[in-house]
Design a protein around this motif. Structure first.
Motif, short mmCIF file in Angstrom:
data_model
loop_
_atom_site.label_atom_id
_atom_site.label_comp_id
_atom_site.label_asym_id
_atom_site.label_seq_id
_atom_site.Cartn_x
_atom_site.Cartn_y
_atom_site.Cartn_z
N LYS A 88 0.82 -1.23 0.00
CA LYS A 88 0.00 0.00 0.00
C LYS A 88 0.84 1.26 0.00
CE LYS A 88 0.72 -1.89 3.99
NZ LYS A 88 0.48 -2.99 4.88
N LEU A 141 -8.88 -0.43 9.20
CA LEU A 141 -8.08 -1.02 8.11
C LEU A 141 -6.66 -1.32 8.54
CD1 LEU A 141 -9.35 1.00 5.01
CD2 LEU A 141 -9.64 -1.44 5.42
N ASN A 142 -6.42 -1.32 9.85
CA ASN A 142 -5.08 -1.66 10.33
C ASN A 142 -5.19 -2.71 11.45
OD1 ASN A 142 -2.67 -1.01 12.41
ND2 ASN A 142 -1.99 -0.77 10.32
N GLY A 143 -4.67 -3.89 11.17
CA GLY A 143 -4.78 -5.00 12.11
C GLY A 143 -3.97 -4.77 13.38
N THR A 144 -2.79 -4.16 13.22
CA THR A 144 -1.92 -3.94 14.38
C THR A 144 -2.57 -3.01 15.40
OG1 THR A 144 -0.02 -4.20 12.93
CG2 THR A 144 0.39 -3.15 15.05
N TYR A 171 1.90 -8.97 12.12
CA TYR A 171 0.87 -8.01 11.70
C TYR A 171 1.47 -6.64 11.40
CZ TYR A 171 -2.19 -11.34 14.17
OH TYR A 171 -2.83 -12.46 14.62
N ALA A 172 2.45 -6.26 12.24
CA ALA A 172 2.97 -4.89 12.18
C ALA A 172 3.94 -4.71 11.01
CB ALA A 172 3.68 -4.55 13.48
N GLU A 173 4.03 -3.47 10.53
CA GLU A 173 5.01 -3.14 9.50
C GLU A 173 6.41 -3.23 10.11
OE1 GLU A 173 3.95 -2.28 6.25
OE2 GLU A 173 2.18 -3.06 7.22
N ASP A 179 1.86 1.92 11.53
CA ASP A 179 0.62 1.31 12.03
C ASP A 179 -0.03 2.20 13.08
OD1 ASP A 179 0.66 -1.37 10.71
OD2 ASP A 179 2.56 -1.55 11.76
N ASP A 184 -0.31 3.93 7.76
CA ASP A 184 -0.71 2.73 7.01
C ASP A 184 -2.19 2.88 6.58
OD1 ASP A 184 -0.23 -0.16 6.22
OD2 ASP A 184 -1.92 -0.40 7.59
N LYS A 188 -4.11 3.19 2.77
CA LYS A 188 -5.28 2.38 2.40
C LYS A 188 -6.48 3.28 2.09
CE LYS A 188 -3.52 -1.50 5.09
NZ LYS A 188 -3.45 -2.12 6.41
N GLY A 282 -7.34 -8.64 8.46
CA GLY A 282 -6.75 -7.59 7.64
C GLY A 282 -5.25 -7.60 7.60
N ALA A 283 -4.62 -8.50 8.32
CA ALA A 283 -3.15 -8.54 8.35
C ALA A 283 -2.71 -9.97 8.61
CB ALA A 283 -2.62 -7.61 9.45
N1 HSE Z 1 0.67 -3.63 9.20
C1 HSE Z 1 -0.56 -3.85 8.50
C2 HSE Z 1 -1.67 -4.01 9.52
C3 HSE Z 1 -0.45 -5.05 7.63
O1 HSE Z 1 -1.37 -4.17 10.71
O2 HSE Z 1 -2.83 -3.95 9.14
C4 HSE Z 1 -1.59 -5.23 6.67
O3 HSE Z 1 -1.68 -4.17 5.77
#
Ligand code: HSE
Length: 356
Positions: A88, A141-144, A171-173, A179, A184, A188, A282-283
């Protein structure tokens, strides 16, 4: 169909494992890795080896960050390869131009995995706009960040402790400030709104993160029966739209306030269909790889939908107006843009409540 992977991190490894288990007529011929990391016959450090291979029809870009990923996408499109990207940040850095480049070279740029992991979110937007006018979008839209908020909410855990766990779970970047700082979700939101509204959107819009969130702030909302989730919020009227990213104040009983762990929940409202809500992981490697493979299957079957950003859109901050909640407990009415600017100037936390 023969493909190449650019990158071999969490998502790249999942794509390889899922295709090994369920080949779907898709074969990985090459994997591009960083200098010093290539091992075995499939791996290479040389992008040209992939771009000059006439058997490779599509490249899957699963790197992270804008560069060199964005340049690789451009080079692949210019070499006549379809590109499937989960990245993204790279896509959002030059979204309209990348789509135009794909069109110019008669190939497709697909990116379902870039927003909402395994949820068919962008595909549903692409389908909806064939007939409907989308008038609002909102979503976790962010799982973290959701994993952190949910763990703080339900188990009273400490921010730093849960962030570490989210990193361990993949999950995290690589740099988790994207995040928790909302960037992030910014990427999106840019992709989602451009598709939903049919035109390029302004790259500057309010982004408030949750770096300064603590248990005391969260408890204050709980005492009022409310909850927080880091969300994209967007509304559109004709050619005007507003969008922002902010910890949103939600009724404790709402669907979004009860989204758990790394799950995402995003919705849009169509002028005909009304509100549609999408929920899922989502992650994480497998959910994201699933979305990559769905795009590859569209390429295999020639069923991909063309995307054109042809509408002229005007950013109008008045379309997102509501109540701002600051870290000191004070509240103020305003547009999200005004409230975000005030919070930034004061270096304080902002949460935002609006009817959407
Ligand atoms: N770091 C992102 C999240 C991964 O936590 O959603 C998925 O895009």
């Amino acid at each position: 169909m023969k493909i190449a992977l650019l990158g071999y991190g969490t998502v790249g490894k999942s794509v390889e494992a899922l295709l090994a288990a369920h080949p779907a007529g898709i074969e990985i011929k090459k994997i591009l890795r960083r200098a010093g990391k290539a091992r075995g016959p499939l791996m290479t450090e040389d992008l040209e080896e992939i771009l000059q291979d006439p058997e490779i029809e599509a490249v899957v870009e699963v790197l992270s960050g804008t560069e060199p990923a964005c340049s690789y996408i451009r080079r692949a499109l210019s070499a006549g390869k379809h590109v499937v990207s989960a990245n993204k940040a790279a896509l959002a850095s030059d979204f309209p131009a990348l789509l135009a480049l794909a069109e110019e070279h008669g190939v497709s740029l697909l990116f379902e995995a870039s927003c909402g992991g395994g949820i068919p979110w962008l595909e549903s937007i692409k389908k909806a706009v064939l007939f409907d006018e989308i008038t609002s979008l909102k979503g976790i839209l962010n799982g973290t960040s959701n994993y952190i908020l949910d763990s703080m909410d339900r188990f009273g855990l400490d921010f730093a402790e849960v962030l570490k766990k989210a990193q361990e779970l993949g999950y995290a970047e690589a740099d988790p400030t994207a995040d928790i700082g909302g960037f992030d979700v910014y990427n999106k939101a840019l992709i989602s709104c451009s598709l939903a509204y049919g035109g390029p959107i302004e790259t500057e819009f309010p982004v408030c993160g949750m770096e300064q969130l603590n248990k005391e702030i969260l408890d204050r909302f709980h005492q009022e029966g409310k909850s927080l989730r880091l969300m994209m919020l967007s509304r559109r009227e004709g050619s005007r739209y507003a969008v922002g990213v902010v910890p949103a104040v939600l009724p404790g009983g709402s669907i979004e306030a009860n989204v758990r762990e790394n799950y995402n929940c995003a919705s849009f409202t169509g002028s005909v269909v009304g509100e549609l809500k999408f929920y899922g992981q989502g992650a994480g490697g497998d959910p994201t790889a699933d979305a990559v493979i769905q795009d590859l299957i569209q390429l295999r079957d020639h069923t991909q939908r063309p995307v054109r950003l042809s509408k002229k859109l005007i950013y109008d901050e008045n379309l997102l107006t509501g109540t701002g909640y600051f870290a000191d407990g004070s509240r103020r009415e305003g547009t999200l843009a005004q409230l975000a600017a005030a919070a930034k100037e004061a270096g304080t936390f902002l949460a935002f409540e609006c009817a959407l």
